[in-house]
Write an enzyme that holds these catalytic residues in place. Sequence first.
Site, mmCIF file in Angstrom:
data_model
loop_
_atom_site.group_PDB
_atom_site.id
_atom_site.type_symbol
_atom_site.label_atom_id
_atom_site.label_comp_id
_atom_site.label_asym_id
_atom_site.label_seq_id
_atom_site.Cartn_x
_atom_site.Cartn_y
_atom_site.Cartn_z
ATOM 1 N N CYS A 45 0.806 -1.226 0.000
ATOM 2 C CA CYS A 45 0.000 0.000 0.000
ATOM 3 C C CYS A 45 0.838 1.273 0.000
ATOM 4 C CB CYS A 45 -0.913 0.012 1.224
ATOM 5 S SG CYS A 45 0.024 0.029 2.760
ATOM 6 N N CYS A 117 -0.962 -5.373 6.987
ATOM 7 C CA CYS A 117 -0.742 -4.080 7.654
ATOM 8 C C CYS A 117 -0.153 -4.289 9.055
ATOM 9 C CB CYS A 117 -2.050 -3.327 7.808
ATOM 10 S SG CYS A 117 -3.017 -3.268 6.301
HETATM 11 FE FE1 FES Z 1 -1.380 0.491 4.349
HETATM 12 FE FE2 FES Z 1 -2.840 -0.909 6.040
HETATM 13 S S1 FES Z 1 -3.378 -0.312 4.050
HETATM 14 S S2 FES Z 1 -0.857 -0.174 6.335
#
Ligand code: FES
Length: 145
Positions: A45, A117
């Site tokens: 992400c 995450c």
């Molecule tokens: Fe980036 Fe959770 S979506 S740390």
Amino acid sequence: MKVEGQDWFYSKTVKEHFMKPKNFLNDLKEVKGFNGYGKTGNMKCGDVMEMWIKVADGRIKGCKWRTFGCASAIASTSILSEMVTEKGGMKIEDALKITGKEIMERLGGLPAVKVHCSVLGDQALREAIKDYEKKQSNKKTKQNK
Ligand code: FES
């Protein structure tokens, strides 16, 4: 019965730690005297996690962190920062053994899509410990010259 969207449910603990994160860094002044720093990013992400630790007598006495990551990253790092500093501080060798599974257990689980995450804090902690150890060995080298 499976509820639609159940995979996205957050436990009460996750919500508590997300709403009131423990040891979140607001100001760099808070980490004055800390002796380990780690930074890591999440390939999936692009979010970044930074962590500072204060080690004394081989134990983690302070742990501060900050991130632009999501609720799961915030909650899991918040609980991790508690795990390493509670009861007088965890020994660094034990902190290196903390697994994502242990963090998840303390959190009461995470939605499957959010598991990646939860490793951000864990990785930043390892980097901070590495940094601390490197500084210690540099100090020893200087002393021996
Ligand atoms: Fe980036 Fe959770 S979506 S740390």
